[in-house]
Write an enzyme that holds these catalytic residues in place. Structure first.
Site, PDB file in Angstrom:
ATOM      1  N   LYS A   1      36.168  47.997  37.393  1.00  0.00           N
ATOM      2  CA  LYS A   1      36.297  46.535  38.111  1.00  0.00           C
ATOM      3  C   LYS A   1      37.725  46.476  38.740  1.00  0.00           C
ATOM      4  CE  LYS A   1      32.713  44.459  36.034  1.00  0.00           C
ATOM      5  NZ  LYS A   1      32.268  45.617  35.057  1.00  0.00           N
TER       6      LYS A   1
HETATM    7  C1  PLP Z   1      30.780  45.737  34.823  1.00  0.00           C
HETATM    8  C2  PLP Z   1      30.758  47.094  34.318  1.00  0.00           C
HETATM    9  C3  PLP Z   1      29.475  47.594  34.175  1.00  0.00           C
HETATM   10  C4  PLP Z   1      28.393  47.314  35.194  1.00  0.00           C
HETATM   11  O1  PLP Z   1      28.601  47.026  36.600  1.00  0.00           O
HETATM   12  P1  PLP Z   1      27.934  46.134  37.595  1.00  0.00           P
HETATM   13  O2  PLP Z   1      28.292  46.192  38.707  1.00  0.00           O
HETATM   14  O3  PLP Z   1      27.887  44.630  36.911  1.00  0.00           O
HETATM   15  O4  PLP Z   1      26.444  46.683  37.429  1.00  0.00           O
HETATM   16  C5  PLP Z   1      29.359  49.053  33.894  1.00  0.00           C
HETATM   17  N1  PLP Z   1      30.210  49.636  33.101  1.00  0.00           N
HETATM   18  C6  PLP Z   1      31.250  48.761  32.856  1.00  0.00           C
HETATM   19  C7  PLP Z   1      32.529  49.542  31.847  1.00  0.00           C
HETATM   20  C8  PLP Z   1      31.643  47.568  33.497  1.00  0.00           C
HETATM   21  O5  PLP Z   1      32.853  47.012  33.554  1.00  0.00           O
END
Ligand code: PLP
Length: 497
Positions: A113
């Site tokens: 993120k």
């Molecule tokens: C948010 C997240 C995901 C999922 O990503 P999306 O964009 O919501 O599909 C997968 N792995 C981690 C570690 C995340 O923080």
């Protein structure tokens, strides 16, 4: 350069500019903003192969954010992708056995993120300035764990902004919770709610659609925006690293120019994989988009049957950021495959909120052929972590392991041996307990920080600053509420009665 506009997935209301879409987050009618067309890259893969991450990001993002000047966009990119990341590569591509791991966890909160949330605050303050906004911007976010901390870190002490994060009190890892409740910054607020992530997300969506509250806040000098993955300002920066991954394969001589790669994405809200879909449509040579789920396998069932059905038990897993039954960003794909027919899309989304399900027709299903979905259970996840560690000495986190398991299933099922890029979404240090238990049951009784030291010893990977920080940081946020108290909590924080 031709101007790109953003329109809602749920009605044909007037299109907005990129900066307006970033500021609004969600469209007025409850839909998501989508670009009027997915633009093409104006540079070749070969040219991208010699560029640093920041330049690749610029080449991708300028095609989407056409109302930003070159100077504005370059300045946002420079502020975002700097020494907050612990490697100059920003998103290094690491070859282990027969997979390429695109490590998206080298930012401030050691999860992917950060790739978008380190730039969103800058995109947002530039957008506010461009549109003559005087109100303070209040970022409202529901998190399944990682978004919350990454958003808090991105927005902390950014002038003209406040941020309020809601997380499921019993639905995030201890490290995730500690990271959030220790967040500094006078403009930050963190709230645990009694409920799961979908409750938090539905609550936030309802608040964005609450016109009365909007008026009250406006009178007090505030307006809401969203840092959730539904914001187009989250999606666009994520497209960049898929172009960068291909450029790295090319630069390292691992792939021939034009030869397609497959990408495997551990998926929750469908944001990360949708970014890969956009990258493919921009011209990055991607064959299959492989969607990996944990036991909350709504998306696997959807790709297999054409029915999206959230009516099922919500399962807590060792990959909590993927414990999601409503993948919000899927709406952008649905809108596309129903022929950009906003009325038809709105009908599906209404069915989803009313009955918890909708079904595509055959014609629509036919347009999902770029995608492949599968899932992994807890045992499969743990097995991958242990096996890759034993065979290659590389330690991955639980979310990444879900993707690797699915990648192996896909290869076995199809015989497709194309170069495979795994979106590696978190550092193993973020999920130390699950990772170490997967490697050896003997770690089950070891205390948290001793376990971190042991992970450091067996992996040889330096302990990230984000982990060092929480060893000693004091808890600064104590608020917990019921899911129907979210509005009151917000008003109290903002001093609006
Ligand atoms: C948010 C997240 C995901 C999922 O990503 P999306 O964009 O919501 O599909 C997968 N792995 C981690 C570690 C995340 O923080």
């Amino acid at each position: 350069m031709s101007e790109l506009y953003y329109k809602s997935t749920r009605s044909d209301s007037a299109p907005v500019t990129a900066s307006q879409a970033i500021l609004q987050g969600l469209a007025r009618d409850g839909g998501l903003f989508v670009p009027s067309a997915i633009p093409k890259l104006s540079v070749s893969m070969k040219e991208l192969a010699s560029m640093p991450y920041q330049e690749v990001a610029y080449q991708v993002m300028k095609e989407f954010l056409t109302d930003f000047t070159e100077e504005e966009l370059r300045s946002c990119i420079e502020k975002a992708y700097d020494s907050k990341f612990d490697t100059e590569k920003i998103a290094p591509l690491v070859k282990v056995e027969d997979m390429y791991y695109l490590e998206l966890f080298h930012g401030a909160t050691i999860a992917f993120k950060d790739m978008a949330l380190s730039i969103l605050p800058h995109l947002m303050t530039v957008s506010a300035k461009k549109n003559g906004i005087k109100n303070d911007i209040v970022i409202l976010t529901a998190t399944s764990g990682d978004t919350g901390k990454a958003a808090l870190a991105g927005f902390a002490d950014v002038p003209g902004t406040k941020i309020i994060v809601f997380y499921p009190k019993d639905g995030v890892s201890p490290v995730q919770e500690k990271q959030m409740v220790t967040q500094r910054g006078a403009n930050t607020h963190v709230v645990g709610i009694h409920g799961n992530f979908d409750d938090a997300q539905s609550g936030v969506k309802a608040i964005f659609n609450n016109r009365e509250l909007e008026k009250e806040l406006d009178a007090a000098g505030y307006q809401f925006s969203s840092a959730n993955s539904i914001n187009i300002g989250r999606l666009v920066p994520q497209v960049a690293y898929y172009a960068y991954a291909y450029a790295q394969l090319l630069a390292q001589g691992e792939i021939a120019d034009g030869e397609e790669m497959n990408v495997v994405v551990p998926t929750g809200n469908f944001g990360n994989i949708l970014a890969a879909f956009y990258a493919k449509n921009m011209g990055v040579p991607i064959a299959k988009l492989i969607c990996a789920s944990n036991e909350n396998k709504v998306l696997f069932d959807f790709f297999r049957t054409g029915t999206y059905d959230r009516n099922r038990e919500f399962i807590l897993t060792s990959s909590p950021s993927m414990d999601i039954l409503i993948s919000s960003n899927l709406e952008r794909l649905i809108y596309r495959i129903v022929g950009e027919n906003s009325a038809k899309n709105a009908e599906f989304m209404n069915e989803l909120s009313k009955d918890g399900r909708y079904t595509l027709n055959e014609d629509m299903r036919g347009q999902l052929k770029d995608f492949y979905g599968n899932y992994t259970d807890e045992q499969g996840t743990a097995d991958v972590i242990r096996e890759v560690y034993q065979n290659a000495g590389y330690i991955m986190d639980t979310h990444t392991a879900v993707a690797v398991h699915v990648a192996k299933q896909y290869r076995k099922e199809t015989g497709d041996t194309r170069k495979t890029v795994i979106a590696s979404t978190a550092s193993p240090y973020k999920f130390t307990r699950s990772v170490m238990s997967a490697i050896d049951q003997k770690y089950n009784d070891v205390e948290d920080f001793a376990l971190i030291d042991e992970l450091n010893r067996i992996s040889g990977v330096k302990i990230p600053q984000a982990i060092e920080d929480i060893r000693t940081a004091p808890v600064l946020h104590h608020t917990v509420c019921e899911k129907d108290e979210m509005v009151d909590v917000i008003k109290k924080f903002l001093g609006v009665q």
